[in-house]
Scaffold this motif. Structure first.
Motif, PDB file in Angstrom:
ATOM      1  N   LEU A   1      -2.770  -6.216   2.276  1.00 45.40           N
ATOM      2  CA  LEU A   1      -3.189  -6.068   0.885  1.00 45.40           C
ATOM      3  C   LEU A   1      -3.342  -4.598   0.540  1.00 45.40           C
ATOM      4  N   SER A   2      -3.022  -4.291  -0.721  1.00 48.82           N
ATOM      5  CA  SER A   2      -3.383  -2.978  -1.258  1.00 48.82           C
ATOM      6  C   SER A   2      -4.437  -3.200  -2.335  1.00 48.82           C
ATOM      7  N   VAL A   3      -5.335  -2.241  -2.445  1.00 51.50           N
ATOM      8  CA  VAL A   3      -6.305  -2.231  -3.538  1.00 51.50           C
ATOM      9  C   VAL A   3      -6.092  -0.939  -4.313  1.00 51.50           C
ATOM     10  N   ASN A   4      -5.766  -1.075  -5.579  1.00 48.91           N
ATOM     11  CA  ASN A   4      -5.454   0.082  -6.431  1.00 48.91           C
ATOM     12  C   ASN A   4      -4.426   0.993  -5.768  1.00 48.91           C
ATOM     13  N   GLN A   5      -3.353   0.370  -5.279  1.00 43.58           N
ATOM     14  CA  GLN A   5      -2.165   1.041  -4.709  1.00 43.58           C
ATOM     15  C   GLN A   5      -2.405   1.743  -3.381  1.00 43.58           C
ATOM     16  N   GLU A   6      -3.490   1.381  -2.674  1.00 45.27           N
ATOM     17  CA  GLU A   6      -3.704   1.922  -1.330  1.00 45.27           C
ATOM     18  C   GLU A   6      -3.795   0.756  -0.354  1.00 45.27           C
ATOM     19  N   VAL A   7      -3.073   0.840   0.778  1.00 44.09           N
ATOM     20  CA  VAL A   7      -3.182  -0.194   1.813  1.00 44.09           C
ATOM     21  C   VAL A   7      -4.602  -0.177   2.367  1.00 44.09           C
ATOM     22  N   VAL A   8      -5.199  -1.367   2.508  1.00 42.90           N
ATOM     23  CA  VAL A   8      -6.600  -1.427   2.963  1.00 42.90           C
ATOM     24  C   VAL A   8      -6.756  -2.333   4.184  1.00 42.90           C
TER      25      VAL A   8
END
Lengths: 82, 147
Positions: A54-61
């Protein structure tokens, strides 16, 4: 009550049958819990469980990362650019 | 400033890529070498000859990623200019899917930086491709996205 925009890509988009949707958080607060809910709601995603990120606001988390009202969540199968 | 072009590209595009344009963007008076990587759609795949390749991108995240990769490159090597572009949409065999251009004072860092950038594009950007073979579609198996 918070909600997030979820974007599906590649095989995940095929499995879910949509490009995007708005999903209520219903108290969920981490990326890991959120992915578990998607896997519960969309059985066709389950075979991809081990490799999806998943990404959150375009960052992989990581699974422990927070998700909050208004976030943009990307459901990302294994990538193959180039 | 040694830069000769107005600006560099860091984008995902649905339009044809002109590698000479990307190469021209890294022109720099202080550069002694330029390395350009051009990725193209290969005819052969694991399961036969492809008729076409469909690229899908999470463009907003991929373009952020291109800016991050440029920052990583600049941390590692004293390069002059960097320009990168990746396609989305339906491509025919032989068409250009990605271009990375790097100029630097000396050739060694241009080669290394260009190789690093294309490797990072392949492993850390949200990009996918689907082979079209005899009317069937198949997502190319990749690797879980890295940070």
């Amino acid at each position: 009550m918070g909600s997030v925009t979820v974007l599906y890509f590649a095989g995940a988009r095929d499995a879910v049958g949509k490009k995007r949707e708005v999903v209520r958080l219903d108290g969920l607060s981490t990326a890991g819990d959120f992915l578990d809910r998607l896997l519960r709601d969309y059985p066709r995603l389950r075979p991809m469980k081990a490799t999806i990120r998943l990404s959150v606001n375009q960052e992989v988390v990581d699974a422990s990362a927070p998700v909050a009202d208004g976030d943009e969540i990307g459901v990302l199968p294994p990538v193959a650019g180039g | 400033m040694g830069r000769l072009a107005r600006s560099a590209t860091r984008e995902v595009t649905g339009r044809d890529i002109d590698p000479t344009k990307i190469m021209a963007e890294v022109a720099d008076r202080d550069a002694g070498g330029t390395v350009v990587f051009i990725g193209t759609v290969r005819r052969t795949s694991e399961v036969g000859n492809v008729d076409a390749m469909e690229y899908q991108a999470y463009a907003k995240m991929a373009e952020k990623g291109l800016r991050r990769i440029e920052a990583e490159v600049r941390e590692k090597w004293p390069v002059r200019q960097v320009s990168m572009v990746h396609r989305e949409g339906l491509l025919k065999v032989g068409e250009v899917s990605v271009v990375v251009a790097v100029s630097s004072e000396h050739r060694a860092e241009a080669f290394e930086a260009c190789r690093y950038a294309i490797d990072r594009i392949k492993t850390t950007l949200p990009l996918w491709k689907r082979e079209k073979i005899k009317g069937k579609n198949r997502w190319v198996e990749g690797s879980p996205i890295k940070k």
